[in-house]
Design a protein around this motif. Structure first.
Motif, PDB file in Angstrom:
ATOM      1  N   ASP A  87       0.858  -1.246   0.230  1.00 28.20           N
ATOM      2  CA  ASP A  87      -0.002   0.014  -0.205  1.00 28.20           C
ATOM      3  C   ASP A  87       0.978   1.284  -0.066  1.00 28.20           C
ATOM      4  O   ASP A  87       0.684   2.266  -0.617  1.00 28.20           O
ATOM      5  N   ASP A  90       2.430   1.445  -3.542  1.00 25.10           N
ATOM      6  CA  ASP A  90       1.277   1.933  -4.532  1.00 25.10           C
ATOM      7  C   ASP A  90       1.111   3.526  -4.243  1.00 25.10           C
ATOM      8  O   ASP A  90       0.676   4.379  -5.052  1.00 25.10           O
ATOM      9  N   ALA A  91       0.867   3.948  -2.899  1.00 25.65           N
ATOM     10  CA  ALA A  91       0.418   5.505  -2.638  1.00 25.65           C
ATOM     11  C   ALA A  91       1.365   6.311  -2.947  1.00 25.65           C
ATOM     12  O   ALA A  91       1.524   7.404  -3.680  1.00 25.65           O
ATOM     13  N   GLU A  94       1.685   6.544  -6.706  1.00 22.33           N
ATOM     14  CA  GLU A  94       0.654   7.773  -7.331  1.00 22.33           C
ATOM     15  C   GLU A  94       0.685   9.028  -7.027  1.00 22.33           C
ATOM     16  O   GLU A  94       0.464   9.786  -7.994  1.00 22.33           O
TER      17      GLU A  94
END
Lengths: 173, 121
Positions: A87, A90-91, A94
Motif C-alpha cells: 500500500d 502504491d501510494a 501514485e
C-alpha cells in the motif's frame, strides 16, 4: 531549450505545483519547507520519466519523503490505520504519478510519460551530496516532501503505459 | 447504476470511489479493473453504465481502451481520471468519444460538474 532548462526557469511553478498537489492529496494545508530536511531513517521515493519526443531526451521526476510520511499518505489514501508495505509503495507511486503528470503539463511540446515505480531505501548517514537538476521542497503535516526533476542518461526499470513489463524504457540514441 | 473504475493504482481507485460518495453518489455498484485490457473484458461481463478510467496504465492505456470500446460500437459514457490535463490530451479524449477528462488531483465538486449529466443520486 531543453526540458531541464524549462524546469529551471519554472522553479517557482514546480514549488507551487508540489504545494498544490500535497495540499489536495493530504487534504491539509501545505507550504514551503523552510530549512526542513527529510529525517534520518527509511526514505520512500517514486520515479518516472518524461520522454521529450523532439530531442529524444529523458527527464526524471522523483518524489522523496520519509517512511513516516509515506505511511500517513497510504493511510489517508486507502482509509486504513495499518497500510501494508505494498500500500505504501502504491501510494507514493501514485503521488509521483500525479506530480509527474502535472510537471509534464508545464512543458510546451509533445512528451510522453512513463509509468511510476517506487521503492524504500535507507537514507545515507553522511550529509547528502548536492544533486543535479531542480530540487524543490514542500512541507505538509510538519514533514518534508521533495520533488526532483533532472535530465537522465539511463531510465532503466521504468515502463511505458500500455506496454508489458518486457518493454523496458530504452534511450533511442 | 454500475460504475467501472479502471486504474493501475489501488490507492487511486479507492480515492475515486470515495470521491463519488463525497459527490453524493454513494449507492451505486462499483467494479474495478487494473488496466485497460482488464476493463475492456469487464465491460462484456459487467455491463457498466459509466466508465471512469486512468489514461496511463500497463497492458492497455485508457485511450486504447476507449478506442477499442467505441470500435465495438459501445456508447457507454466514458470519462478519464488522469494525472495529465493538457489541452492536447483533452482534445484527444474528446475526439475519441470521452465525455470529459478529470485531472488529478481533483475534488468532489469537479466530479459533480463533469459527471452530473450522467450520474444521479
Amino acid at each position: 531549450m531543453s526540458a531541464i532548462d524549462e524546469f529551471e526557469e519554472a522553479r517557482e511553478d514546480l514549488e507551487a505545483l508540489l504545494i498544490e498537489v500535497l495540499g489536495a492529496v493530504f487534504g491539509e494545508e501545505a507550504g514551503i519547507a523552510w530549512g526542513q530536511t527529510i529525517p534520518a531513517g527509511p526514505v520512500v521515493s517514486s520515479r518516472l520519466a518524461i520522454h521529450d519526443e523532439e530531442d529524444d531526451s529523458y527527464t526524471l521526476v522523483e518524489i522523496r519523503t520519509s517512511g513516516i510520511m509515506a505511511r500517513i499518505l497510504a493511510s489517508r489514501m486507502m482509509t486504513t490505520a495499518d497500510p501494508s508495505s505494498d500500500d505504501l509503495l502504491d501510494a507514493i507511486a501514485e503521488l509521483g504519478n500525479i506530480a509527474g503528470g502535472n510537471v509534464k503539463s508545464l512543458l510546451r511540446h509533445s512528451c510522453r510519460l512513463s509509468l511510476p515505480t517506487a521503492e524504500v531505501t535507507q537514507a545515507a548517514v553522511e550529509p547528502e551530496q548536492p544533486r543535479d537538476g531542480v530540487v524543490v521542497q514542500a512541507s505538509v503535516l510538519g514533514q518534508v516532501v521533495e520533488l526532483i526533476v533532472h535530465q537522465a542518461d539511463t531510465v532503466s526499470g521504468l515502463y511505458w503505459p500500455g506496454s508489458t513489463h518486457t518493454d523496458v524504457l530504452e534511450k533511442q540514441s | 447504476m454500475k460504475i467501472l473504475v479502471a486504474d493501475d493504482s489501488k490507492a487511486m481507485r479507492m480515492i475515486v470511489v470515495r470521491t463519488l460518495r463525497q459527490a453524493g453518489w454513494a449507492g451505486h455498484d462499483i467494479v474495478e479493473a487494473e488496466n485497460g485490457r482488464e476493463a475492456l473484458t469487464m465491460v462484456g461481463t459487467e455491463s457498466p453504465d459509466l466508465i471512469l478510467s486512468d489514461w496511463n496504465m500497463p497492458e492497455m492505456t485508457g485511450i486504447e481502451f476507449l478506442k477499442a470500446l467505441r470500435g465495438q460500437g459501445s456508447s457507454i459514457p466514458f470519462c478519464f481520471v488522469t494525472s495529465e490535463g493538457s489541452e492536447e490530451m483533452r482534445s484527444l479524449a474528446s475526439q475519441a468519444g470521452a465525455l470529459g477528462l478529470i485531472a488529478k488531483p481533483f475534488t468532489a465538486e469537479l466530479f459533480m460538474e463533469t459527471l452530473g449529466s450522467v450520474v444521479s443520486a
